[in-house]
Design a protein around this motif. Structure first.
Motif, PDB file in Angstrom:
ATOM      1  N   ILE A  42    -119.284 -25.489 -23.861  1.00 41.00           N
ATOM      2  CA  ILE A  42    -118.352 -26.530 -23.439  1.00 41.00           C
ATOM      3  C   ILE A  42    -118.821 -27.041 -22.089  1.00 41.00           C
ATOM      4  O   ILE A  42    -118.341 -26.665 -21.038  1.00 41.00           O
ATOM      5  CB  ILE A  42    -116.908 -25.996 -23.385  1.00 41.00           C
ATOM      6  CG1 ILE A  42    -116.503 -25.490 -24.755  1.00 41.00           C
ATOM      7  CG2 ILE A  42    -115.947 -27.078 -22.918  1.00 41.00           C
ATOM      8  CD1 ILE A  42    -115.179 -24.772 -24.780  1.00 41.00           C
ATOM      9  N   ASN A  43    -119.802 -27.892 -22.157  1.00 40.99           N
ATOM     10  CA  ASN A  43    -120.495 -28.411 -21.000  1.00 40.99           C
ATOM     11  C   ASN A  43    -120.791 -29.876 -21.284  1.00 40.99           C
ATOM     12  O   ASN A  43    -121.203 -30.209 -22.385  1.00 40.99           O
ATOM     13  CB  ASN A  43    -121.790 -27.597 -20.837  1.00 40.99           C
ATOM     14  CG  ASN A  43    -122.625 -28.012 -19.674  1.00 40.99           C
ATOM     15  OD1 ASN A  43    -122.564 -29.136 -19.188  1.00 40.99           O
ATOM     16  ND2 ASN A  43    -123.454 -27.099 -19.227  1.00 40.99           N
ATOM     17  N   PRO A  44    -120.610 -30.727 -20.321  1.00 37.25           N
ATOM     18  CA  PRO A  44    -120.852 -32.156 -20.590  1.00 37.25           C
ATOM     19  C   PRO A  44    -122.293 -32.479 -20.979  1.00 37.25           C
ATOM     20  O   PRO A  44    -122.568 -33.511 -21.567  1.00 37.25           O
ATOM     21  CB  PRO A  44    -120.503 -32.852 -19.286  1.00 37.25           C
ATOM     22  CG  PRO A  44    -119.908 -31.847 -18.396  1.00 37.25           C
ATOM     23  CD  PRO A  44    -120.103 -30.495 -18.986  1.00 37.25           C
ATOM     24  N   ARG A  48    -123.071 -31.575 -28.781  1.00 44.43           N
ATOM     25  CA  ARG A  48    -122.198 -31.058 -29.848  1.00 44.43           C
ATOM     26  C   ARG A  48    -121.882 -29.589 -29.550  1.00 44.43           C
ATOM     27  O   ARG A  48    -122.480 -28.685 -30.132  1.00 44.43           O
ATOM     28  CB  ARG A  48    -122.886 -31.221 -31.193  1.00 44.43           C
ATOM     29  CG  ARG A  48    -123.121 -32.720 -31.500  1.00 44.43           C
ATOM     30  CD  ARG A  48    -123.909 -32.953 -32.730  1.00 44.43           C
ATOM     31  NE  ARG A  48    -123.129 -32.585 -33.901  1.00 44.43           N
ATOM     32  CZ  ARG A  48    -123.614 -32.554 -35.118  1.00 44.43           C
ATOM     33  NH1 ARG A  48    -124.875 -32.853 -35.338  1.00 44.43           N
ATOM     34  NH2 ARG A  48    -122.860 -32.205 -36.128  1.00 44.43           N
ATOM     35  N   PRO A  49    -120.940 -29.352 -28.642  1.00 41.96           N
ATOM     36  CA  PRO A  49    -120.712 -27.988 -28.159  1.00 41.96           C
ATOM     37  C   PRO A  49    -120.224 -27.006 -29.219  1.00 41.96           C
ATOM     38  O   PRO A  49    -120.625 -25.845 -29.209  1.00 41.96           O
ATOM     39  CB  PRO A  49    -119.677 -28.162 -27.054  1.00 41.96           C
ATOM     40  CG  PRO A  49    -119.028 -29.468 -27.314  1.00 41.96           C
ATOM     41  CD  PRO A  49    -120.059 -30.317 -28.004  1.00 41.96           C
ATOM     42  N   ILE A  50    -119.383 -27.443 -30.136  1.00 44.10           N
ATOM     43  CA  ILE A  50    -118.875 -26.524 -31.151  1.00 44.10           C
ATOM     44  C   ILE A  50    -120.002 -26.092 -32.085  1.00 44.10           C
ATOM     45  O   ILE A  50    -120.143 -24.904 -32.396  1.00 44.10           O
ATOM     46  CB  ILE A  50    -117.704 -27.156 -31.942  1.00 44.10           C
ATOM     47  CG1 ILE A  50    -116.549 -27.509 -31.006  1.00 44.10           C
ATOM     48  CG2 ILE A  50    -117.234 -26.232 -33.053  1.00 44.10           C
ATOM     49  CD1 ILE A  50    -115.969 -26.331 -30.249  1.00 44.10           C
ATOM     50  N   LEU A  51    -120.820 -27.034 -32.521  1.00 46.48           N
ATOM     51  CA  LEU A  51    -121.962 -26.705 -33.375  1.00 46.48           C
ATOM     52  C   LEU A  51    -122.915 -25.772 -32.647  1.00 46.48           C
ATOM     53  O   LEU A  51    -123.386 -24.775 -33.214  1.00 46.48           O
ATOM     54  CB  LEU A  51    -122.688 -27.977 -33.815  1.00 46.48           C
ATOM     55  CG  LEU A  51    -123.893 -27.771 -34.732  1.00 46.48           C
ATOM     56  CD1 LEU A  51    -123.455 -27.122 -36.036  1.00 46.48           C
ATOM     57  CD2 LEU A  51    -124.591 -29.097 -34.981  1.00 46.48           C
ATOM     58  N   TYR A  52    -123.198 -26.065 -31.389  1.00 42.75           N
ATOM     59  CA  TYR A  52    -124.060 -25.198 -30.583  1.00 42.75           C
ATOM     60  C   TYR A  52    -123.463 -23.797 -30.480  1.00 42.75           C
ATOM     61  O   TYR A  52    -124.165 -22.798 -30.634  1.00 42.75           O
ATOM     62  CB  TYR A  52    -124.242 -25.788 -29.184  1.00 42.75           C
ATOM     63  CG  TYR A  52    -124.999 -24.892 -28.243  1.00 42.75           C
ATOM     64  CD1 TYR A  52    -126.392 -24.889 -28.236  1.00 42.75           C
ATOM     65  CD2 TYR A  52    -124.332 -24.028 -27.365  1.00 42.75           C
ATOM     66  CE1 TYR A  52    -127.092 -24.062 -27.382  1.00 42.75           C
ATOM     67  CE2 TYR A  52    -125.027 -23.198 -26.512  1.00 42.75           C
ATOM     68  CZ  TYR A  52    -126.402 -23.218 -26.522  1.00 42.75           C
ATOM     69  OH  TYR A  52    -127.087 -22.394 -25.678  1.00 42.75           O
ATOM     70  N   GLY A  53    -122.162 -23.702 -30.221  1.00 43.14           N
ATOM     71  CA  GLY A  53    -121.491 -22.408 -30.112  1.00 43.14           C
ATOM     72  C   GLY A  53    -121.535 -21.620 -31.402  1.00 43.14           C
ATOM     73  O   GLY A  53    -121.752 -20.411 -31.403  1.00 43.14           O
ATOM     74  N   ILE A  54    -121.343 -22.309 -32.526  1.00 46.25           N
ATOM     75  CA  ILE A  54    -121.367 -21.642 -33.827  1.00 46.25           C
ATOM     76  C   ILE A  54    -122.763 -21.125 -34.151  1.00 46.25           C
ATOM     77  O   ILE A  54    -122.935 -19.966 -34.561  1.00 46.25           O
ATOM     78  CB  ILE A  54    -120.856 -22.588 -34.937  1.00 46.25           C
ATOM     79  CG1 ILE A  54    -119.356 -22.822 -34.762  1.00 46.25           C
ATOM     80  CG2 ILE A  54    -121.158 -22.024 -36.317  1.00 46.25           C
ATOM     81  CD1 ILE A  54    -118.810 -23.923 -35.647  1.00 46.25           C
TER      82      ILE A  54
END
Length: 75
Positions: A42-44, A48-54
């Motif tokens: 969750i960084n500007p 695509r932060p959610i995809l990256y996190g998943i």
């Protein structure tokens, strides 16, 4: 460093079955590794932060599962 910390916890908690190792992996994996990866995502600067996190979190979860199985075999 995660492997060393996991080994210390593994032996301190006296994990000696595959089910206990799986529970340990899921608790540590989701509780710390996946949660931390999503917080970092969750960084500007990440489009695509959610995809990256998943995706990254899944790799961390798989890694901790492999570490737990190896520790169980070594025990």
């Amino acid at each position: 460093m995660i492997t060393i910390a996991s080994a210390i916890l593994f032996y301190t908690l006296n994990i000696s079955s595959f089910n206990a190792a799986l529970e340990f992996s899921l608790l540590i994996g989701f509780g710390f590794l996946v949660a931390n990866t999503v917080n970092i995502a969750i960084n500007p600067n990440i489009p695509r932060p959610i995809l990256y996190g998943i995706i990254s979190g899944s790799y961390h979860l798989a890694g901790i599962l492999m570490i737990s199985v190896i520790l169980l075999i070594m025990k």
